[in-house]
Each structure stands twice: as C-alpha cells, then as structure tokens.
Design a protein around this motif. Structure first.
Motif, PDB file in Angstrom:
ATOM      1  N   ARG A   1      44.162  46.721  42.231  1.00  0.00           N
ATOM      2  CA  ARG A   1      45.402  47.042  42.969  1.00  0.00           C
ATOM      3  C   ARG A   1      45.654  48.538  42.969  1.00  0.00           C
ATOM      4  NH1 ARG A   1      48.703  41.882  40.935  1.00  0.00           N
ATOM      5  NH2 ARG A   1      47.840  40.427  42.464  1.00  0.00           N
TER       6      ARG A   1
ATOM      7  N   THR B   1      42.544  42.826  37.826  1.00  0.00           N
ATOM      8  CA  THR B   1      43.561  42.698  38.878  1.00  0.00           C
ATOM      9  C   THR B   1      44.320  44.019  39.057  1.00  0.00           C
ATOM     10  OG1 THR B   1      43.761  40.364  38.329  1.00  0.00           O
ATOM     11  CG2 THR B   1      45.585  41.330  39.576  1.00  0.00           C
TER      12      THR B   1
ATOM     13  N   ARG C   1      34.314  38.353  40.426  1.00  0.00           N
ATOM     14  CA  ARG C   1      35.550  39.064  40.772  1.00  0.00           C
ATOM     15  C   ARG C   1      35.322  39.837  42.065  1.00  0.00           C
ATOM     16  NH1 ARG C   1      38.930  39.280  36.158  1.00  0.00           N
ATOM     17  NH2 ARG C   1      40.351  38.874  37.851  1.00  0.00           N
TER      18      ARG C   1
ATOM     19  N   GLY D   1      43.177  33.384  38.868  1.00  0.00           N
ATOM     20  CA  GLY D   1      44.069  34.548  38.916  1.00  0.00           C
ATOM     21  C   GLY D   1      43.761  35.499  37.773  1.00  0.00           C
ATOM     22  N   SER D   2      44.776  36.265  37.365  1.00  0.00           N
ATOM     23  CA  SER D   2      44.601  37.224  36.281  1.00  0.00           C
ATOM     24  C   SER D   2      44.615  36.508  34.929  1.00  0.00           C
ATOM     25  CB  SER D   2      45.730  38.258  36.321  1.00  0.00           C
ATOM     26  OG  SER D   2      45.766  38.952  35.088  1.00  0.00           O
TER      27      SER D   2
ATOM     28  N   PRO E   1      42.543  41.986  44.864  1.00  0.00           N
ATOM     29  CA  PRO E   1      41.617  41.288  43.974  1.00  0.00           C
ATOM     30  C   PRO E   1      41.639  39.774  44.204  1.00  0.00           C
ATOM     31  CG  PRO E   1      43.644  41.860  42.800  1.00  0.00           C
ATOM     32  CD  PRO E   1      43.812  42.346  44.217  1.00  0.00           C
ATOM     33  N   SER E   2      40.519  39.127  43.971  1.00  0.00           N
ATOM     34  CA  SER E   2      40.470  37.665  43.929  1.00  0.00           C
ATOM     35  C   SER E   2      39.300  37.281  43.027  1.00  0.00           C
ATOM     36  CB  SER E   2      40.306  37.081  45.328  1.00  0.00           C
ATOM     37  OG  SER E   2      39.110  37.544  45.909  1.00  0.00           O
TER      38      SER E   2
END
Ligand code: GLP
Length: 235
Positions: A86, A82, A127, A156-157, A92-93
């Motif tokens: 960024r 993540t 990812r 998520g992260s 990110p997803s």
C-alpha cells in the motif's frame, strides 16, 4: 523496479531539511514548498501527513507547520506485505497455496524456543501486487498460540489476523535478506523463468511479550521489488 512514489521521495527530502532545523522552527508555506519541489499540492499534503503521523512536525491552526520537539520518529520498518504494497501505491492480494499442520523440525523448534515436533501451522501463499505475483511466502506459527488459524480466512493480512483474532501484536523481527536464484517450483509461482534472481527474506518475529510468533520465508521477484529503508544515525 518500481520507482519510489513521489510523496515518499518528497517526505525523505523534507526529513533532511527538518533535520537541519531547530525544534519549533517554522516550515516554508505550502505554496513555497510545492514551487520548490515542483510537486502538486496533493503530493505535498501526503508527504506532510506522513511527517505529522511520525511526530516530526506539528501544525498550529492556520499559522503554519513547525518542527516538533522530539524528532525521533516511530520506527515503522516492521511492516506487513499488505502495508508495504500500500505504501508503494499498489493493491495487495494473496492466494493460498497450502495451509497445513506440521511438526517443528529441530531448527524451527530452536528458533521458536519450543520442543522439537511441537505442532506448527505452515501457511504457503502467493502474494500479489496489482494482481501480479510479487512474492512467494511460507509462514510458520505455533498452533498453540493460534489454535484455529488453519480454518481462518488466510487470503488477507496475517498480521491483522494475529491482532484481531489472537490478540498477538508483532513488535520486532530479526530479518535476513539474501540474493538467490529461483528454483523451478517457486519460479513457476512467480511466473518468471527458473534461475531468475530473487530476494529472499527470512524473518523471525516476536510479539510484544517477546515470544517468537512467526518464522517466515518471503521470496520476492528481483525485477519487481527492492527494499527501501529509512535509516538514521543516532547522535
Ligand atoms: C511480510 C513479512 C512476513 C509477514 C508478512 C505479513 O511479507 N516478510 O514475515 O508474515 O509480511 O504480511 P500480511 O500481514 O500482509 O499477511
């Protein structure tokens, strides 16, 4: 390959300059720096913001910006996917492919410092960056340390989840990177032809108490990902 964002490039250039200056030397003004590097004020501010965060420089009101006393920056290289995306200016997803409990095989047990067959959570995810597949990832964690991880939101992260939910803070990793040619199943997830080149990163991560908390295999599309590290020679 994605080009490195402008502000990161500038940050490196400024770091080189700073390395030549004595502590408390004043940096040129914003106007001088934007002219010299031919960048916008916003790019310059982003670069300076990073240097401030790393403790390489400090500001004195409107007087100016100065080289900090200790120029050993915090090591920020143990990033999550993540954070990594960024930093590159991408969103990110993740999509969850599979999450299940499985017993540790002998090699995993040895790496975790656990008995063979100890229950692990195996989390397999795709990812994405800006909605495009970037990396296929399999992460294993001991269920004893993170008992209900398999029922948590795994889109998520994970490093955030480790911290927020289990109070586990990652501190260091042993990481090995190798070039591979993709087998068909992973190539399909990454939406590239089988046998395409890829970078495979294996990480064994420990927390702040030095216990191994994760073994991960991340396979990155070689046409979309490169590793960029800031490396220093300690004098
Ligand atoms: C990288 C590492 C993995 C780690 C992941 C965490 O991809 N190679 O070992 O599990 O980051 O990323 P995030 O916190 O975004 O899930």
């Amino acid at each position: 390959m994605n080009d490195i964002p402008k502000h990161l490039f500038l940050r490196r250039e400024l770091e080189k300059d700073i390395a030549q200056l004595p502590p408390h030397a004043q940096l040129p003004t914003e106007r001088e720096l934007t002219a010299r590097f031919e960048v916008s004020r916003m790019t310059l501010r982003q670069a300076l913001g990073g240097l401030l965060d790393d403790g390489l420089i400090y500001r004195v009101g409107r007087t100016g910006t100065f080289v900090a006393e200790s120029r050993i920056s915090k090591d920020r290289s143990l990033t999550s996917f993540t954070e990594d995306m960024r930093t590159r200016g991408m969103v990110p997803s993740s999509s969850l492919i599979d999450a299940a409990a499985e017993p540790a095989d002998d090699a995993q047990a040895r790496d975790f410092g656990l008995e063979p067959n100890t229950p692990l959570a195996r989390i397999e995810r795709l990812r994405l960056a800006d909605g495009i597949p970037m990396c296929h990832e399999v992460v294993r964690v001991p269920l004893r340390l993170m008992p209900d991880i398999l029922t948590a939101d795994l889109t998520g992260s994970l490093y955030d989840l480790f911290g927020r939910h289990f109070r586990i803070r990652v501190a260091s990793s042993i990481q090995r990177t190798r070039a591979i040619s993709l087998d068909r199943p992973i190539a399909r997830w990454l939406m590239v032809p089988a046998k395409s080149p890829a970078l495979q990163v294996r990480r064994i991560t420990s927390d702040t108490t030095s216990q191994v908390v994760e073994i991960a295999t991340s396979t990155y599309r070689a046409d979309r990902y490169d590793f960029t590290h800031l490396i220093r020679r300690q004098s």
